[in-house]
Design a protein around this motif. Structure first.
Motif, PDB file in Angstrom:
ATOM      1  N   HIS A 145       0.856  -1.201   0.000  1.00  9.36           N
ATOM      2  CA  HIS A 145       0.000   0.000   0.000  1.00  9.36           C
ATOM      3  C   HIS A 145       0.883   1.238   0.000  1.00  9.36           C
ATOM      4  N   HIS A 193       1.986   5.037  -2.199  1.00  9.73           N
ATOM      5  CA  HIS A 193       1.557   6.085  -3.137  1.00  9.73           C
ATOM      6  C   HIS A 193       2.818   6.831  -3.579  1.00  9.73           C
ATOM      7  N   VAL A 197      -1.531   2.297  -4.855  1.00  7.37           N
ATOM      8  CA  VAL A 197      -2.996   2.290  -4.805  1.00  7.37           C
ATOM      9  C   VAL A 197      -3.577   3.700  -4.842  1.00  7.37           C
ATOM     10  N   LYS A 252      -8.611   0.862  -7.929  1.00  7.77           N
ATOM     11  CA  LYS A 252      -8.760   1.240  -6.522  1.00  7.77           C
ATOM     12  C   LYS A 252      -9.990   2.137  -6.397  1.00  7.77           C
ATOM     13  N   HIS A 284      -7.277  -1.339   4.719  1.00  7.76           N
ATOM     14  CA  HIS A 284      -7.428  -0.776   6.082  1.00  7.76           C
ATOM     15  C   HIS A 284      -8.397  -1.577   6.966  1.00  7.76           C
ATOM     16  N   ASP A 311       1.231   2.928   3.505  1.00 12.15           N
ATOM     17  CA  ASP A 311       0.354   4.079   3.253  1.00 12.15           C
ATOM     18  C   ASP A 311       0.994   5.389   3.714  1.00 12.15           C
TER      19      ASP A 311
HETATM   20 ZN   LIG Z   1      -3.647   4.858   0.784  1.00 17.41          ZN
END
Ligand SMILES: [Zn+2]
Length: 468
Positions: A111, A113, A153, A238, A299, A367
């Protein structure tokens, strides 16, 4: 392919000359090419396609709880060709004396970005050129932390991915979703009140034009936007099925998509042979997503026990992140975002307990958002999993298990071949670790010191074996 081969030869020549790419570039042009000729002449193995790791102990990424006996691993091209406890014949191969160090698969962050790890949404949508350069710099750092693959994602990452895959910049393999698909006032809708109302069919906001996230409000729009992501090379879709922390107008309790809308996303992903991953915190949002055919929940930190059981029964993936305190504190006190973070954070430990209790297929990711300092903690965030798992369990999750989730992309998998494991025939993404991470998990938190060699796709991007 040609670019990859040139990169492979060149990396080895640099390694032989104990010079980094940056050091090479700093040489005066005349000296640079003289050095290159001497280094290549002095190092015939730079031309060889083979690398032999000798006398290493293997963590295979497949759930082993201890290291192998002293072994040898031969890499031919971009694949692991041979694994043996007996000496391996490899004429002309670059030989690496492991001296009992640990060889393990490259790490995978499920996860991530790449376009938002350092930049805020405003920065990333404001100056696209600058943000791509920032993301390229971060991609190099990501690889140098031992992360050879990320599942991206959400974010306009296709250009960066292409630049990495063609050897223009250095970075991990990227499994991209492209733009996050959201609804009006959903997670990822970073528009302001002044952007409302929007007429059906347009106009687009900056965020949508850049490709960070895109707002849809009907199954037809979902189909259109999902297909656009695939046209650009998405490996998965996503969606944000419920409210999120960092979005200003997206309350946590709200289930954002309707089931028919999510079903439309799943239908298109099915047609492209891959899957939909849904951001969702609450039980209701998760249940709607599962009913629509979503295969991976991101999550899930506000789910109840019944929902955990449902996820387990249906064989749905749960992509969890041990979000660090630093991220929560990054949201300013007194803001809506901080209040939402305060509600979500206590659910992290509870959800890990549920995932263990019901033996849910669990992926690991970070994340990291909007912070270079946090991005630098990527390995430390992995090490923090020892709150719930043994080092062997945690490292298996960040290698072999995460790779199983990546494989769900089927024909949309940009890197066919086995990742996350050390076995014959697998892609050669490898880390040579100074020490035993199964005993000392913290080793992965300090890649600069402890990862002596970082190899991706058979290319050595870092080699500091000759340094103490
Ligand atoms: Zn995220």
């Amino acid at each position: 392919m040609v670019a990859a081969s040139v990169a492979r030869v060149w990396s080895r020549a640099l390694g032989a000359g104990s010079l980094t790419w940056r050091g090479f570039i700093r040489l005066a042009p005349g000296v640079r090419w003289l050095w290159a000729l001497v280094a290549l002449a002095a190092c015939p193995s730079a031309w060889a396609d083979d690398v032999l790791f000798e006398n290493i102990r293997i963590f295979d990424g497949k759930g082993a709880t201890s290291l192998s006996a002293p072994s040898h691993v031969l890499v031919r091209g971009n694949r692991i060709a041979r694994i043996s406890t007996e000496p391996v014949e490899a004429d002309g191969a670059l030989r690496i004396a492991g001296n009992g160090r640990t060889l393990m698969p490259g790490l995978i962050d499920a996860h991530w970005h790449a376009m938002l790890a350092r930049a805020t949404p405003a920065e990333s949508f404001g100056d696209v050129g600058f943000n791509n350069l920032v993301a390229a710099d971060e991609a190099k750092d990501t690889l140098m932390r031992g992360f050879t693959t990320v599942r991206d994602v959400g974010g306009p990452v296709f250009g960066l991915k292409r630049a990495i895959d063609t050897g223009i910049v250095v970075g991990p393999r990227i499994y991209p979703s492209g733009a996050m698909i959201t609804v009006t006032s959903g997670h990822g809708d970073f528009r302001q009140m002044s952007d409302l109302p929007r007429a059906i069919g347009g106009p687009f906001t900056r965020m949508e034009v850049v490709g960070g996230s895109i707002v849809v409000d009907s199954p037809d729009e979902v189909r259109l936007r999902a297909r656009e992501q695939f046209m650009q090379g998405a490996a998965l879709i996503k969606v944000t099925a419920g409210g999120g922390v960092s979005s200003p107008h997206s309350p946590l309790d709200v289930t954002t998509f309707t089931e028919p809308e999510l079903r439309a996303a799943v239908e298109i992903a099915d047609n492209w042979g891959t899957y939909v991953a849904a951001h969702a915190f609450t039980s209701h949002a998760i249940r709607v997503a599962i009913a629509a055919g979503v295969k991976c929940i991101e999550h899930g930190f506000l789910m109840d026990e019944e929902t955990a059981r449902l996820i387990a029964d249906k064989g749905i993936w749960l992509s969890l992140q041990p979000l660090p305190e630093l991220l929560r504190q990054g949201f300013a006190e007194g803001t809506v975002e901080r209040a939402k973070a305060d509600e979500v954070w206590p659910g992290i430990a509870r959800t890990y307990e549920l995932a263990k209790k019901y033996k849910i297929k669990t992926a690991w990711g970070t994340d990291v958002l909007f912070s270079r300092a946090l991005a630098q903690q990527q390995g430390a965030i992995l090490a923090s999993l020892t709150r719930w798992y043994t080092p062997a369990e945690a490292l298996s999750m960040a290698t072999g298990t995460n790779a199983e989730l990546l494989a769900l992309s089927g024909p949309r998998n940009p890197y066919p071949g086995r990742l996350g494991v050390i076995e014959e025939g697998a892609l050669a993404d490898l880390l040579l670790v100074d020490g035993n991470p199964l005993e000392t998990m913290e080793l992965v938190a300090d890649a600069a010191k402890n990862f002596k060699i970082i190899m991706k796709d058979g290319v050595i991007y870092k080699n500091t074996l000759d340094r103490p």
